[in-house]
Design a protein around this motif. Sequence first.
Motif, PDB file in Angstrom:
ATOM      1  N   MET A   1     -69.050  53.001  23.189  1.00 31.34           N
ATOM      2  CA  MET A   1     -67.838  54.126  22.770  1.00 31.34           C
ATOM      3  C   MET A   1     -66.521  53.348  23.031  1.00 31.34           C
ATOM      4  SD  MET A   1     -67.517  58.154  23.943  1.00 31.34           S
ATOM      5  CE  MET A   1     -68.672  58.317  22.670  1.00 31.34           C
ATOM      6  N   TRP A   2     -66.450  52.484  24.133  1.00 32.68           N
ATOM      7  CA  TRP A   2     -65.104  51.516  24.262  1.00 32.68           C
ATOM      8  C   TRP A   2     -65.499  50.327  23.912  1.00 32.68           C
ATOM      9  CZ3 TRP A   2     -66.863  55.827  27.495  1.00 32.68           C
ATOM     10  CH2 TRP A   2     -66.044  56.831  27.253  1.00 32.68           C
ATOM     11  N   GLU A   3     -64.742  49.520  23.003  1.00 32.05           N
ATOM     12  CA  GLU A   3     -64.730  48.142  22.553  1.00 32.05           C
ATOM     13  C   GLU A   3     -63.770  47.276  23.037  1.00 32.05           C
ATOM     14  OE1 GLU A   3     -64.985  45.395  18.719  1.00 32.05           O
ATOM     15  OE2 GLU A   3     -64.570  47.501  18.636  1.00 32.05           O
ATOM     16  N   HIS A   4     -64.159  46.162  23.847  1.00 29.81           N
ATOM     17  CA  HIS A   4     -63.308  45.335  24.605  1.00 29.81           C
ATOM     18  C   HIS A   4     -62.612  44.453  23.318  1.00 29.81           C
ATOM     19  CE1 HIS A   4     -62.403  41.287  26.817  1.00 29.81           C
ATOM     20  NE2 HIS A   4     -61.388  41.834  26.528  1.00 29.81           N
ATOM     21  N   VAL A   5     -61.224  44.859  22.978  1.00 28.80           N
ATOM     22  CA  VAL A   5     -60.683  44.009  21.841  1.00 28.80           C
ATOM     23  C   VAL A   5     -59.557  42.967  21.885  1.00 28.80           C
ATOM     24  CG1 VAL A   5     -61.273  46.058  20.255  1.00 28.80           C
ATOM     25  CG2 VAL A   5     -58.987  45.815  21.541  1.00 28.80           C
ATOM     26  N   ALA A   6     -59.104  42.833  23.398  1.00 26.34           N
ATOM     27  CA  ALA A   6     -58.217  41.810  23.690  1.00 26.34           C
ATOM     28  C   ALA A   6     -58.021  41.672  25.236  1.00 26.34           C
ATOM     29  CB  ALA A   6     -56.847  42.227  23.207  1.00 26.34           C
ATOM     30  N   THR A   7     -57.563  40.403  25.446  1.00 26.88           N
ATOM     31  CA  THR A   7     -57.522  40.235  27.039  1.00 26.88           C
ATOM     32  C   THR A   7     -56.094  39.605  27.007  1.00 26.88           C
ATOM     33  OG1 THR A   7     -59.943  39.595  27.220  1.00 26.88           O
ATOM     34  CG2 THR A   7     -58.318  38.876  28.719  1.00 26.88           C
ATOM     35  N   PHE A   8     -55.320  39.983  28.264  1.00 25.23           N
ATOM     36  CA  PHE A   8     -54.074  39.465  28.755  1.00 25.23           C
ATOM     37  C   PHE A   8     -54.511  38.612  30.036  1.00 25.23           C
ATOM     38  CE2 PHE A   8     -52.466  42.673  25.770  1.00 25.23           C
ATOM     39  CZ  PHE A   8     -51.500  41.866  24.986  1.00 25.23           C
ATOM     40  N   ASN A   9     -54.579  37.304  29.803  1.00 23.36           N
ATOM     41  CA  ASN A   9     -54.860  36.624  31.197  1.00 23.36           C
ATOM     42  C   ASN A   9     -53.923  36.714  32.214  1.00 23.36           C
ATOM     43  OD1 ASN A   9     -57.096  35.115  29.871  1.00 23.36           O
ATOM     44  ND2 ASN A   9     -55.741  34.433  28.458  1.00 23.36           N
ATOM     45  N   ALA A  10     -54.302  37.126  33.592  1.00 23.56           N
ATOM     46  CA  ALA A  10     -53.792  37.236  34.617  1.00 23.56           C
ATOM     47  C   ALA A  10     -52.527  38.150  34.808  1.00 23.56           C
ATOM     48  CB  ALA A  10     -53.022  35.779  35.034  1.00 23.56           C
ATOM     49  N   LEU A  11     -52.624  38.930  33.753  1.00 24.10           N
ATOM     50  CA  LEU A  11     -51.453  40.141  33.756  1.00 24.10           C
ATOM     51  C   LEU A  11     -51.525  41.040  34.652  1.00 24.10           C
ATOM     52  CD1 LEU A  11     -49.033  40.828  32.083  1.00 24.10           C
ATOM     53  CD2 LEU A  11     -50.524  42.629  30.599  1.00 24.10           C
ATOM     54  N   GLY A  12     -52.951  41.340  35.101  1.00 18.21           N
ATOM     55  CA  GLY A  12     -53.167  42.185  36.038  1.00 18.21           C
ATOM     56  C   GLY A  12     -52.782  41.894  37.463  1.00 18.21           C
ATOM     57  N   TYR A  13     -52.770  40.638  37.652  1.00 20.24           N
ATOM     58  CA  TYR A  13     -52.123  40.078  38.999  1.00 20.24           C
ATOM     59  C   TYR A  13     -50.869  40.081  38.738  1.00 20.24           C
ATOM     60  CZ  TYR A  13     -51.616  37.161  42.916  1.00 20.24           C
ATOM     61  OH  TYR A  13     -51.223  36.528  44.057  1.00 20.24           O
ATOM     62  N   VAL A  14     -50.198  39.563  37.952  1.00 17.85           N
ATOM     63  CA  VAL A  14     -48.714  39.216  37.522  1.00 17.85           C
ATOM     64  C   VAL A  14     -48.032  40.493  37.725  1.00 17.85           C
ATOM     65  CG1 VAL A  14     -46.936  38.674  36.013  1.00 17.85           C
ATOM     66  CG2 VAL A  14     -49.030  37.261  36.308  1.00 17.85           C
ATOM     67  N   GLN A  15     -48.599  41.824  36.981  1.00 19.81           N
ATOM     68  CA  GLN A  15     -47.683  42.799  37.172  1.00 19.81           C
ATOM     69  C   GLN A  15     -47.740  43.817  38.640  1.00 19.81           C
ATOM     70  OE1 GLN A  15     -49.287  46.333  37.513  1.00 19.81           O
ATOM     71  NE2 GLN A  15     -51.137  45.422  37.935  1.00 19.81           N
ATOM     72  N   ALA A  16     -48.696  43.210  39.082  1.00 20.60           N
ATOM     73  CA  ALA A  16     -48.802  44.000  40.798  1.00 20.60           C
ATOM     74  C   ALA A  16     -47.787  43.199  41.547  1.00 20.60           C
ATOM     75  CB  ALA A  16     -50.047  43.644  41.329  1.00 20.60           C
ATOM     76  N   SER A  17     -47.124  42.240  41.366  1.00 23.09           N
ATOM     77  CA  SER A  17     -46.002  41.490  41.876  1.00 23.09           C
ATOM     78  C   SER A  17     -44.730  42.069  41.600  1.00 23.09           C
ATOM     79  CB  SER A  17     -46.170  40.021  41.776  1.00 23.09           C
ATOM     80  OG  SER A  17     -45.828  39.694  40.577  1.00 23.09           O
ATOM     81  N   LYS A  18     -44.690  42.948  40.467  1.00 23.53           N
ATOM     82  CA  LYS A  18     -43.478  43.461  40.049  1.00 23.53           C
ATOM     83  C   LYS A  18     -43.107  44.775  40.493  1.00 23.53           C
ATOM     84  CE  LYS A  18     -43.296  39.827  37.166  1.00 23.53           C
ATOM     85  NZ  LYS A  18     -42.495  38.870  37.414  1.00 23.53           N
ATOM     86  N   ARG A  19     -42.618  44.959  41.804  1.00 24.31           N
ATOM     87  CA  ARG A  19     -42.239  46.167  42.558  1.00 24.31           C
ATOM     88  C   ARG A  19     -41.359  47.075  41.895  1.00 24.31           C
ATOM     89  NH1 ARG A  19     -43.969  45.617  47.799  1.00 24.31           N
ATOM     90  NH2 ARG A  19     -44.518  43.753  48.506  1.00 24.31           N
ATOM     91  N   ASP A  20     -40.514  46.656  41.148  1.00 28.24           N
ATOM     92  CA  ASP A  20     -39.621  47.469  40.433  1.00 28.24           C
ATOM     93  C   ASP A  20     -39.996  47.781  38.953  1.00 28.24           C
ATOM     94  OD1 ASP A  20     -37.754  47.629  42.543  1.00 28.24           O
ATOM     95  OD2 ASP A  20     -36.908  45.836  42.196  1.00 28.24           O
ATOM     96  N   LYS A  21     -41.199  47.550  38.714  1.00 27.61           N
ATOM     97  CA  LYS A  21     -41.814  47.859  37.280  1.00 27.61           C
ATOM     98  C   LYS A  21     -41.788  49.313  36.861  1.00 27.61           C
ATOM     99  CE  LYS A  21     -46.131  48.361  36.574  1.00 27.61           C
ATOM    100  NZ  LYS A  21     -47.559  48.419  36.693  1.00 27.61           N
TER     101      LYS A  21
END
Length: 624
Positions: A518-538
């Motif tokens: 039911m849910w297909e993995h269609v794309a990956t953004f490398n290291a974006l999960g870690y990068v966005q966590a460092s943006k405190r004002d996101k």
Amino acid sequence: MAPCSTKQETCVILTSSPSSSCCTGLSPTCKQAGHINQNMAASNYSLKVNRDLLDPSFESYRLSLDAIPTYNVELDAAVEEVKLKDTQYTLEHMRAFGMYNYLHLDPWYEDSVLFVDCKGRVLSLSVTLDTALGKPREVFRISADSSRCEDRLCASLSLTSATWAALSDGTGRLHLLRTGKRGDSSHTKWEPLFSEDTGEPFTVLHSVSHVQAGVHNMEVLLLRIQKDPQETKGSGYSVSLEWITVANTAGHGQEKSYEVRKRRVLRGKSVPHYAAVEPRGRGLMVASEKPFVFTHVDGRPVEQPEPEPMEEEKTDPIYFWQQTMEDITVCVRLPEGITKEEVQYRLTADNVSIGVQGFPPLLQGQLFAPVDPEASAWIIRDNKSLEVTLQKRSEGPVWPELVMGDRRGEHVMSDEQAALIHQRLTHLTSEDLNGNPDRDKPPCNSQELEDCDGFPEDSSSLTHFDGESLRPTQVVNLGSHQYLFTVDVNPSEMPCLCLRHDVDALVWQPRPDRPSDMWEHVATFNALGYVQASKRDKKFATCAPNFSYASLCECLRRAFIYRQPSPVETVLFNRKQGRQVGQVAKQQVASLDSDKPILGFRATNERLYILTSSNLFVLKVNNN
């Protein structure tokens, strides 16, 4: 009998290993703690990662100083920003209305955006040439009476189809508008064919249009935060989702007449990260920190099933297992007289299956961490049990369980392990904060943890509800897989949702017509999960529909663009690893010439749109 060593099998492992946090499943701890609603007593589905879309050799983003062409459209009236009132004090009010994205991207017409200004005008801007941007044109105007409502929310818009739209004026009135073909230079005004006061103010989350048995139907999903007398221990508010079906009741050849055909209400205690109706209106998907359940249909209460007992009946263990720093030993009970030819044994790096021919598997599922199949072996002892030795791929970490979610086994701890654990826990029973003053490292300080190290207190879930039975058919426990953003990739399909998996960000496309996948993995953004966590004002995050880049913006001025790896024109050499670098992923930073807060943020394949109260900025990110 000689041990029968395994041979690594060639197969596609769709469910990734827990070490990379790319698989979801119900945690037994969460189940025992009652975090899952009785209708969702157990997750029955796991997100299956496409490993071909993962890049284990990804290093980092390289900062690029290339200028991003930025164009500015000055608005003749301010964007309608409705700020929270003193009565809207909860975290859920902030999530639903305080962080609202006031800019709407038309998925049916590329590079066409819409917003509502303080005069109640719905304005549309279609970009064909960046250097010759026109003024946004008015396509619809909200009644001036709506601005006098005290409990008014921000106006919200959902582009239902290529020729229809759903609009909320923020006071509780829903408009369904026939827009005609949008996205061109025509000045056709939108025509309201349905308008109804639905009660308390709401925002429109999603809408779809479809034809069923020759009748045109529109499905609209509304979000409310309402006072709840039963919520005595919490904030006093609950979150309501109302799923409305509006149908054309006029006969053939008659003028169109739309009426509400069905109303369904769900309730929960947290604002959903994601909520969308299936394209044919046959179901609903909701991702939230706390579960939702249908409570009313057409004003009548929905009967709730009897609560399932939270405690499971204790049974004798099917298998026993023991571990060291290097390996795992598993002892599985077998029926008497079983020969090695009747043993069905299969082992890969992440999964194990042990059983007897003609019977269901005794032990099957995903291992807690990867093992080395080549160095693992099995043997039958005393014609009563099967002993399996699994070689850990990473020495040291202690496994809390053998197979993810399997509670039918018993862990046997050695005296050496018990002594080691006792030593490690000494400081917890000491009057001194540091029970062992000779240790080199001080106790862990929670204030030193990074944002990316935190986990939500409640277990988030992604649920598919059947539109007829109103029961959940598939439930995924998202656990620590943080929700990042939603993006419309194909307007004829459901919106995609992006989740953090370990350090990466994975994009999932719902496929309601494929219940087994039911849910297909269609794309990956490398290291974006870690990068966005460092943006405190996101404040906002999004990506291009073709996944060529992802972007984050702060509350003021700055936007960050993260491009997919692309071939380099010159030869680069990694001295540390002694290899040539063929691709580089670039990061770019755009700084707006404005001191106004960012109110809207959307991305297309070519451009990035950023809305403030007085300006609409268009950034040319890609060139076709």
